[in-house]
Design an enzyme around this catalytic site. Structure first.
Site, PDB file in Angstrom:
ATOM      1  N   ARG A  58       0.831  -1.209   0.000  1.00  0.00           N
ATOM      2  CA  ARG A  58       0.000   0.000   0.000  1.00  0.00           C
ATOM      3  C   ARG A  58       0.864   1.256   0.000  1.00  0.00           C
ATOM      4  NH1 ARG A  58      -5.567  -1.036  -0.539  1.00  0.00           N
ATOM      5  NH2 ARG A  58      -5.650   1.179  -0.076  1.00  0.00           N
ATOM      6  N   VAL A  59       0.376   2.270  -0.665  1.00  0.00           N
ATOM      7  CA  VAL A  59       1.065   3.555  -0.620  1.00  0.00           C
ATOM      8  C   VAL A  59       0.271   4.558   0.220  1.00  0.00           C
ATOM      9  CG1 VAL A  59       2.301   3.293  -2.783  1.00  0.00           C
ATOM     10  CG2 VAL A  59      -0.010   4.250  -2.813  1.00  0.00           C
ATOM     11  N   ASP A  60      -0.865   4.112   0.742  1.00  0.00           N
ATOM     12  CA  ASP A  60      -1.647   4.991   1.616  1.00  0.00           C
ATOM     13  C   ASP A  60      -1.529   4.486   3.051  1.00  0.00           C
ATOM     14  OD1 ASP A  60      -3.083   2.674   1.502  1.00  0.00           O
ATOM     15  OD2 ASP A  60      -4.869   3.558   0.592  1.00  0.00           O
ATOM     16  N   ASP A  61      -2.331   5.008   3.947  1.00  0.00           N
ATOM     17  CA  ASP A  61      -2.197   4.621   5.346  1.00  0.00           C
ATOM     18  C   ASP A  61      -3.069   3.428   5.701  1.00  0.00           C
ATOM     19  OD1 ASP A  61      -0.226   6.491   6.047  1.00  0.00           O
ATOM     20  OD2 ASP A  61      -1.739   8.057   5.914  1.00  0.00           O
TER      21      ASP A  61
END
Ligand code: WTA
Length: 685
Positions: free
Chosen positions: A553-556
């Protein structure tokens, strides 16, 4: 396309190369986790495997793939025609969509105007075509030695009885039903019974806490909740009905009252007597359902009528109600199941996922049953009574297709029956891949490393067994009709070998249509970051042969043992603790779980950090979300690294959490740069 060119030009002998890293600068989304330099040895399918495969070669795949992209309407109409439709969709409008949020509202429709029912297609259609006596579900209990099974005919009868009950108490097409059940056969039965009458099921994983369950009940306001009194997990007994009681109490405080609670008596875990009871609201499943007729007319629904809601974690705020509709989801789960596992009618299929997650929806219940498959449903956990349980089950049922998360363990027992292995939920690293391939599959069984999401409904990037050489750790190529693109931080598509943000161009039948009650959030989260594309939230690399490598993932969002958890949810649970002032949660690599939850907390002034407080913080998260979301590490922080505008610098926290202290980068823009040194000094307290 670039894939066909690059894969058509590559050679299939075993080759090893090392790859140089390509960096993508991220402005607002955080750096994509870059894959380690990979050893790209290729594993070539055996001739025997390829010859009997549904898609026997790369050339066959490319032909079908091309057809699916050039004329999606025609491609998908042909596949959809394999199912029963009470009325066909409009052939001139097989699908319509707008993904470009800058033009108009995002919408996706498939087979609009077509009238069908997925429960009918899973059950009646199979029975009518002569499959009635085939086993639909093999059920294996938590405790070894206890099991059951249902044929398609029997499953249909059970489903009909529950459907009749639901109709009788006034559940109608479009009504929501919340389901809080463990992996009993009653769970798929309930899903199919709802679908049969057009009700919208919302299954909540039975490991969620009362607070989380209440949150979902309040959001979708169900006509009733279906649960059981208790469940045995390993050697522990969990009183699910108590959790439901607490959740219903909480929802009533928000003026969402539920009139009816149907409770299955799960005798193996607990007799009904000690169960707390609210007369008038609660009713025992066994007291009413068997009385209902075993035949129930289906409610024919439009392809675009909702089938289910499934809440999933995002990077901010409360869980999102991912909404899937009927027709496209049906066609997509069925066909992805068939091709990605090279399904044959003689296969025995076992997916270890719980129906509380999307994998259990698409690949325990709908996908396999739509193919008339025999499915193993397992109530327990893979390491109870010991770590041989999985292989015990594989041998007992002669499982040929085994689909699991890459965090599952091994050896002894023959496992000779296995033919195809599947992996899902998190990137499988090349060494885990090799272990799965060599040890579990005796170097015979191809691995379908399926990349997909709750939102996508079904597999998006996945190997097709036998069709092409595999690279350990790569999910390989897109499924039919799927157009993955990798974009840079500006949203510009990058061609060829590259890494960046994974998006999808155009729509596919299994795509989710909205977030329940919040279409704006749907657009903001998924379609605004890169206009014109669906943004997946994942980072991805494409190698020179066109193979896709998911990098996380590149988000939280954190992925713990394949369970998707939003950092924001854990943070808000932590700060609800009266002694916690602030919290920042990041994911760190974990050998077994893939990722583990690492929480930085600052305390209310004057409060000392003690072992008791640490425990009580963790307990708060367990209570508010569920045990699976409990942080592995609480890192007491006198303060958090923030920019001058007050934004927490998570990039730095991630580095501290993973002890990559020489990679902290530029800390000069911090409001208080010396906070970093303090955090490092406190890391092992
Ligand atoms: C991750 C589960 C790498 C990914 C089906 C995605 C994977 C998230 C893979 C969705 C895979 C899933 N390789 N990563 N084969 N499969 N993921 O919604 O980060 O629970 O975005 O759906 O899991 O999780 P979800």
């Amino acid at each position: 396309s670039s894939i066909s060119n690059s894969i058509a030009n590559s050679s299939y002998s075993v080759n090893t190369r090392t790859r140089t890293r390509k960096m993508v600068k991220a402005v607002s989304l955080g750096d994509p986790l870059l894959a380690e330099d990979q050893d790209e040895a290729v594993v070539v399918p055996s001739d025997h495997l390829s010859q009997q495969a549904l898609v026997p070669s790369l050339r066959d795949y490319l032909e079908m793939y091309k057809a699916s992209i050039q004329d999606p309407g025609r491609f998908w109409s042909e596949i959809a025609s394999q199912f029963h439709w009470e009325r066909k969709w409009d052939p001139d409008h097989v699908f319509s969509h707008n993904l470009d949020v800058t033009k108009s509202q995002v919408h996706i429709q498939w087979f609009k105007g077509g009238i069908t029912n997925i429960s009918y297609n899973c059950l009646d259609r199979i029975v009518e075509s002569g499959g009635g006596d085939k086993i639909a579900l093999f059920w294996e209990a938590n405790d070894p030695g206890s099991d059951a099974s249902l044929t398609y005919k029997q499953l249909l009868s059970r489903v009909c009885q529950l459907s009749n009950y639901l109709k009788d108490i006034g559940v109608k097409k479009g009504d929501a039903v919340v389901v809080y059940l463990p992996m009993l056969m009653e769970l798929p039965i309930t899903m199919l019974a709802c679908a049969r009458i057009g009700a919208v099921h919302s299954v909540v994983f039975a490991g969620f806490s009362a607070e989380s369950l209440a949150q979902r009940i309040i959001d979708c306001k169900p006509k009733l909740v279906i649960t059981c009194n208790a469940v045995k997990r390993g050697s522990k007994i969990i009183h699910l009905k108590d959790i439901v009681d607490a959740a219903l109490l909480l929802s009533a405080q928000t003026n969402v009252s539920v009139d009816r609670c149907l409770v299955f008596e799960n005798e193996a875990a607990m007799k009904r007597e000690p169960t707390k009871w609210q007369e008038g609201r609660d009713i025992w499943w066994q007291d009413v359902i068997p009385e209902y007729p075993t035949h129930c007319e289906v409610e024919w629904v439009d392809a675009e009528d909702p089938l289910f809601l499934l809440y999933t974690s995002g990077s901010t705020g409360k869980p999102k109600g991912v909404l899937h509709t009927t027709g496209g989801y049906m066609v997509y789960t069925a066909i992805t199941f068939k091709y990605a596992f090279d399904y044959k009618p003689t296969d025995i299929y076992w997916c270890t996922a719980d129906c509380g997650w999307i994998t259990g929806h698409s690949y325990v219940t709908y996908g396999p049953l739509l193919n008339g498959a025999s499915v193993v449903v397992f109530e327990g956990s893979p390491n109870y009574p010991d770590s041989g349980r999985c292989w015990d089950i594989v041998d007992k049922y002669k499982v040929t297709i085994f689909y699991t998360a890459p965090t599952l363990y091994v050896t002894r027992y023959s496992r000779k029956s296995l033919r195809i292995l599947g992996s899902v939920g998190e990137p499988i690293n090349p060494s885990a891949w090799r272990w799965f391939y060599n040890v579990v599959g005796d170097s015979r069984c191809p691995i379908s490393d399926t990349w997909w999401q709750t939102e996508t409904g079904g597999f998006m990037i996945t190997p097709l067994p036998g069709a092409w050489p595999q690279k350990p750790g790569s999910a390989t190529f897109p499924f039919f009709g799927v157009q993955p693109v990798i974009v840079d931080e500006k949203g510009v598509e990058i061609e060829g070998e590259c890494s960046g943000y994974l998006c999808v161009k155009s729509s596919w039948p299994g795509a989710f249509r909205t977030l329940y009650g919040d279409h704006e959030r749907y657009e903001t989260t998924y379609f605004k970051p890169f206009p014109g594309y669906y943004f997946t939230g994942d980072g991805c690399r494409r190698d020179k042969d066109g193979y896709y490598w998911l990098t996380g993932r590149v988000d939280d969002v954190i992925n713990v043992s394949g369970h998707r958890i939003g950092t924001a949810e854990v943070e808000s649970a932590l700060v609800s603790h009266p002694q916690c002032a602030e919290a920042a949660v990041v994911g760190v690599e974990h050998e077994v779980k893939g990722q583990a939850i690492y929480a930085f907390v600052t305390l209310v002034e004057g409060v000392p950090y003690t072992e008791d407080l640490r425990k009580s913080l963790i307990l708060t998260v367990r209570k508010q979300i569920g045990a699976f979301a409990a942080p592995d590490k609480i890192h007491w922080a006198p303060g958090l690294p923030k920019t001058r505008s007050g934004k927490i610098m998570r990039r730095i926290l991630r580095k501290i959490a993973s002890r990559q202290l020489n990679e902290l980068g530029d800390t000069s823009t911090l409001a208080e740069p010396n906070i970093v040194d303090q955090l490092i000094a406190l890391a092992d307290c």
